[in-house]
Write a protein that holds these residues in place. Sequence first.
Motif, PDB file in Angstrom:
ATOM      1  N   UNK A 323      -7.110 101.144  35.080  1.00 57.56           N
ATOM      2  CA  UNK A 323      -6.466 101.148  33.779  1.00 57.56           C
ATOM      3  C   UNK A 323      -7.379 101.553  32.645  1.00 57.56           C
ATOM      4  N   UNK A 324      -7.291 102.811  32.225  1.00 53.67           N
ATOM      5  CA  UNK A 324      -8.097 103.254  31.104  1.00 53.67           C
ATOM      6  C   UNK A 324      -9.560 103.440  31.426  1.00 53.67           C
ATOM      7  N   UNK A 325      -9.828 103.936  32.622  1.00 51.72           N
ATOM      8  CA  UNK A 325     -11.214 104.246  33.014  1.00 51.72           C
ATOM      9  C   UNK A 325     -11.367 105.763  32.980  1.00 51.72           C
ATOM     10  N   UNK A 326     -12.026 106.269  31.955  1.00 51.95           N
ATOM     11  CA  UNK A 326     -12.194 107.729  31.871  1.00 51.95           C
ATOM     12  C   UNK A 326     -13.544 108.148  31.321  1.00 51.95           C
ATOM     13  N   UNK A 327     -14.412 107.189  30.986  1.00 53.73           N
ATOM     14  CA  UNK A 327     -15.741 107.520  30.471  1.00 53.73           C
ATOM     15  C   UNK A 327     -16.809 106.762  31.231  1.00 53.73           C
ATOM     16  N   UNK A 328     -18.036 107.272  31.153  1.00 52.43           N
ATOM     17  CA  UNK A 328     -19.155 106.579  31.793  1.00 52.43           C
ATOM     18  C   UNK A 328     -19.375 105.210  31.144  1.00 52.43           C
ATOM     19  N   UNK A 329     -19.163 105.096  29.843  1.00 52.57           N
ATOM     20  CA  UNK A 329     -19.348 103.818  29.168  1.00 52.57           C
ATOM     21  C   UNK A 329     -18.406 102.757  29.719  1.00 52.57           C
ATOM     22  N   UNK A 330     -17.160 103.142  29.994  1.00 55.77           N
ATOM     23  CA  UNK A 330     -16.195 102.194  30.549  1.00 55.77           C
ATOM     24  C   UNK A 330     -16.585 101.807  31.973  1.00 55.77           C
ATOM     25  N   UNK A 331     -17.047 102.771  32.746  1.00 55.24           N
ATOM     26  CA  UNK A 331     -17.513 102.473  34.099  1.00 55.24           C
ATOM     27  C   UNK A 331     -18.683 101.492  34.068  1.00 55.24           C
ATOM     28  N   UNK A 332     -19.631 101.724  33.173  1.00 57.31           N
ATOM     29  CA  UNK A 332     -20.787 100.837  33.058  1.00 57.31           C
ATOM     30  C   UNK A 332     -20.358  99.442  32.616  1.00 57.31           C
ATOM     31  N   UNK A 333     -19.378  99.370  31.724  1.00 57.68           N
ATOM     32  CA  UNK A 333     -18.850  98.079  31.292  1.00 57.68           C
ATOM     33  C   UNK A 333     -18.245  97.329  32.467  1.00 57.68           C
ATOM     34  N   UNK A 334     -17.484  98.028  33.301  1.00 56.51           N
ATOM     35  CA  UNK A 334     -16.888  97.396  34.479  1.00 56.51           C
ATOM     36  C   UNK A 334     -17.958  96.834  35.409  1.00 56.51           C
ATOM     37  N   UNK A 335     -19.018  97.594  35.623  1.00 55.44           N
ATOM     38  CA  UNK A 335     -20.109  97.122  36.474  1.00 55.44           C
ATOM     39  C   UNK A 335     -20.771  95.886  35.855  1.00 55.44           C
ATOM     40  N   UNK A 336     -20.995  95.911  34.548  1.00 59.27           N
ATOM     41  CA  UNK A 336     -21.630  94.794  33.858  1.00 59.27           C
ATOM     42  C   UNK A 336     -20.764  93.539  33.898  1.00 59.27           C
ATOM     43  N   UNK A 337     -19.440  93.727  33.960  1.00 61.34           N
ATOM     44  CA  UNK A 337     -18.512  92.598  33.999  1.00 61.34           C
ATOM     45  C   UNK A 337     -18.334  92.047  35.410  1.00 61.34           C
ATOM     46  N   UNK A 338     -18.970  92.673  36.391  1.00 55.99           N
ATOM     47  CA  UNK A 338     -18.935  92.151  37.747  1.00 55.99           C
ATOM     48  C   UNK A 338     -17.915  92.775  38.675  1.00 55.99           C
ATOM     49  N   UNK A 339     -17.271  93.856  38.234  1.00 57.97           N
ATOM     50  CA  UNK A 339     -16.341  94.562  39.125  1.00 57.97           C
ATOM     51  C   UNK A 339     -17.134  95.489  40.037  1.00 57.97           C
ATOM     52  N   UNK A 340     -16.748  95.515  41.308  1.00 57.35           N
ATOM     53  CA  UNK A 340     -17.510  96.299  42.278  1.00 57.35           C
ATOM     54  C   UNK A 340     -17.138  97.777  42.264  1.00 57.35           C
ATOM     55  N   UNK A 341     -15.890  98.097  41.864  1.00 64.09           N
ATOM     56  CA  UNK A 341     -15.413  99.475  41.887  1.00 64.09           C
ATOM     57  C   UNK A 341     -14.536  99.743  40.664  1.00 64.09           C
ATOM     58  N   UNK A 342     -14.393 101.023  40.327  1.00 65.11           N
ATOM     59  CA  UNK A 342     -13.445 101.440  39.297  1.00 65.11           C
ATOM     60  C   UNK A 342     -12.491 102.457  39.913  1.00 65.11           C
TER      61      UNK A 342
END
Length: 387
Positions: A323-342
């Motif tokens: 949901x709304x993953x289209x930039x490297x910043x969002x991917x990095x945020x997901x990793x920092x929040x503890x999600x294993x994949x985007x």
Amino acid sequence: MTVPDVFSPAKLGPLTLRNRTIKSATFEHMAPGALVSDDLIEFHRAHAAGGVGMTTVAYCAVAPEGRTERDQILMRPEALPGLRRLAEAVHAEGAAISAQIGHAGPVANGKSNGVHALAASRAFSPLSMQKIRSATHADIERVTRAHADAALLAAEAGFDAVEIHFGHNYLASSFLSPLLNKRKDEYGGSLENRAKVARGAARAVREAVGDRIAILAKLNMEDGVRGGFQIEESLQVARWLEQDGSLDALELTAGSSLLNPMYLFRGEAPVKEFAATFSQPLKLGVQLSGKKFIREYPYQEAFLLESARRFREALRLPLVLLGGVSTRATMDLAMAEGFEFVAMARALLREPDLINRLQKDPETPSLCTHCNKCMPTIFTKTHCVLA
């Protein structure tokens, strides 16, 4: 905790992906005769060549009446040669491949399939102008076995994973919804009862394939409909699925293909374009009342993150943020929040090679405008109208 690089390899059950990005399932409408076509192979080959860790083949129905419409892959022996060619093409580009297996339930077009759709409870389908049957106990047992058979077929074809569809008010999701499930038997009423179809399908798949391939499930966090499946109930179902040990990861989604599809997609609502795909009288109906059904929600990056955080706090199971993953910043945020994949869809429809370009330059912007005009193309061949 060390925050992983989204482009580093990652374990997913018995599988190791080359990176943590997944092309999420988007119905391709490239399976005439319910079989794999050359167009479908090229569609997924392009995404694999574009750099994703794994691409997901959408809507591989486990039963004839479980297709959204007749030209959707039906998991049966006749589909095996095409599925093998598809897996080989994706593997040749260095990516893994997953089959999204499931039963469309009340979202199925019974008229197109030539057989009435199934749901938790009886209803009327404005899509097919037919009654939707309430699934019998025999239907539930048959569909549960069919999930296991579909997973075995995917494994035989060389697929690396399956994703079981428990979202969007498809069959299992219709059982989970207190709005759609009005049953008085052991599959209705309490959440424990309403969750039996989903849990049973996941257990059947695990028992069938063991650790041969990875097993994911796509679960609604909420339906986005008053009286529907809500986040507190979804958290409990997720806990049960984790306790059952039937899944290697959970992909978190939202919305109802039956009642509120834009709750998942966000952005512009292409009512005019949707209406143009239908013949009368459905076309007129969409023109007159489409804005009530195809509601518009503002787009923002990581728009499901706030809800998904609650699942991350409650579970140890690996999670896929969608949901709304289209930039490297969002991917990095997901990793920092503890999600294993985007997981990504629309941005990759616009640019299948976006992952490769993001690896070379993290500041690469996505060209996706979230106009959502790709959505009506699922009735022809799914594509970005701007590409």
